[in-house]
Design a protein around this motif. Structure first.
Motif, PDB file in Angstrom:
ATOM      1  N   MET A 295      35.421  41.186  44.113  1.00 48.02           N
ATOM      2  CA  MET A 295      36.320  40.231  43.448  1.00 48.02           C
ATOM      3  C   MET A 295      35.565  38.976  43.009  1.00 48.02           C
ATOM      4  O   MET A 295      36.024  38.232  42.147  1.00 48.02           O
TER       5      MET A 295
ATOM      6  N   TYR B 292      38.297  47.175  42.118  1.00 43.36           N
ATOM      7  CA  TYR B 292      38.298  46.780  43.535  1.00 43.36           C
ATOM      8  C   TYR B 292      39.310  47.693  44.238  1.00 43.36           C
ATOM      9  O   TYR B 292      40.514  47.575  44.036  1.00 43.36           O
TER      10      TYR B 292
ATOM     11  N   ASN C 286      42.631  47.724  42.046  1.00 39.13           N
ATOM     12  CA  ASN C 286      42.670  46.470  41.296  1.00 39.13           C
ATOM     13  C   ASN C 286      41.583  46.473  40.230  1.00 39.13           C
ATOM     14  O   ASN C 286      40.583  47.177  40.366  1.00 39.13           O
TER      15      ASN C 286
ATOM     16  N   VAL D 279      39.090  43.603  38.552  1.00 39.99           N
ATOM     17  CA  VAL D 279      38.645  42.216  38.712  1.00 39.99           C
ATOM     18  C   VAL D 279      38.787  41.464  37.387  1.00 39.99           C
ATOM     19  O   VAL D 279      38.504  42.012  36.314  1.00 39.99           O
TER      20      VAL D 279
ATOM     21  N   ALA E 151      41.992  39.276  40.668  1.00 44.78           N
ATOM     22  CA  ALA E 151      42.119  40.672  40.260  1.00 44.78           C
ATOM     23  C   ALA E 151      43.567  40.983  39.908  1.00 44.78           C
ATOM     24  O   ALA E 151      44.487  40.257  40.290  1.00 44.78           O
TER      25      ALA E 151
END
Length: 207
Positions: free
Chosen positions: A69, A77, A89, A91, A100
């Motif tokens: 992140m 992520y 996620n 980023v 994110a």
DNA sequence: GAGAAGATCTCCT
DNA sequence: GGAGATCTTCTCA
């Protein structure tokens, strides 16, 4: 044959997290697996920005888990939670800002049978209507952490849709968190059946 | 090293 | 509608 389409570039993800969380709705999420290509339209997201968001993993600083992140935007992520589920996620923002966008739900458009098999369900709306369901359907694990979604050779890419479709975006509060529940940082496509059920109930209550 | 919490899902009532 | 499952990660001593 037309020239090959390129994934959305890094500049898109370098924007403000809330803008990315909103603008990424309707984009095509593409996952390349040994069993074929799995594609879905992003219909639900949440924004997490560590600098001013107590519920973000990165709020308390850099750790081995959340270090991506703190890296460049456009990187995946992936983390494991509740002993059972992975969450995906992307980023966002500049490297010094740990932020994110959580992909909460997609509408499957290609590779639907493979995704159903991965999830062991029969209905399309059960395939990816939640963060944990989505990662299972797309076979995403922590091995897929730190992938560059702007790199055409990556196992995960995000593209502009072939046809622009008009839709209304709903902005509301996030679910599943204890801190900063009041932040209206969740976005989804109004009326889409693939958003999580929990959220639909929540919105009805709060009308 | 131990204990607690957790960005969820599914089953049971 | 409610509660348990399950295990990684973080914090604290």
């Amino acid at each position: 044959m037309a020239s090959k389409k390129l994934p959305i570039n890094r500049g898109f993800y370098a924007q403000d997290t809330l803008i990315v969380a909103k603008d990424i709705l309707g984009k095509m999420f593409v996952r390349y697996t040994p069993n074929g290509v799995l594609v879905g339209r992003i219909v639900e997201t949440e924004a997490y920005r560590g600098t001013d968001d107590p519920s973000s993993h990165s709020y308390r600083g850099k750790t081995s888990r959340n270090e991506v992140m703190f890296g460049k935007p456009g990187i995946t992520y992936v983390y494991f939670t509740y002993g059972n589920h992975h969450c995906l996620n992307i980023v966002t923002e500049k490297p010094e800002i740990p932020a994110a966008v959580l992909i909460r739900a997609i509408e499957p458009t290609k590779g639907i049978e493979t995704m159903k098999r991965n999830r062991d369900v029969e209905k399309n709306i059960d395939i990816s209507s939640g963060p944990g369901k989505l990662t299972k359907a797309l076979q995403i694990t922590r091995n897929d952490n730190n992938l560059d979604v702007t790199d055409p050779s990556s196992k995960i890419n995000i593209f502009e849709p072939d046809e622009e479709e008009k839709f209304q975006i709903v902005q509301t509060t996030r679910v599943g968190i204890r801190l900063a529940q009041e932040f209206p940082w969740r976005f989804y496509i109004k009326g889409n059946p693939h958003v999580s059920k929990k959220q639909a109930r929540f919105d009805l209550k709060n009308k």
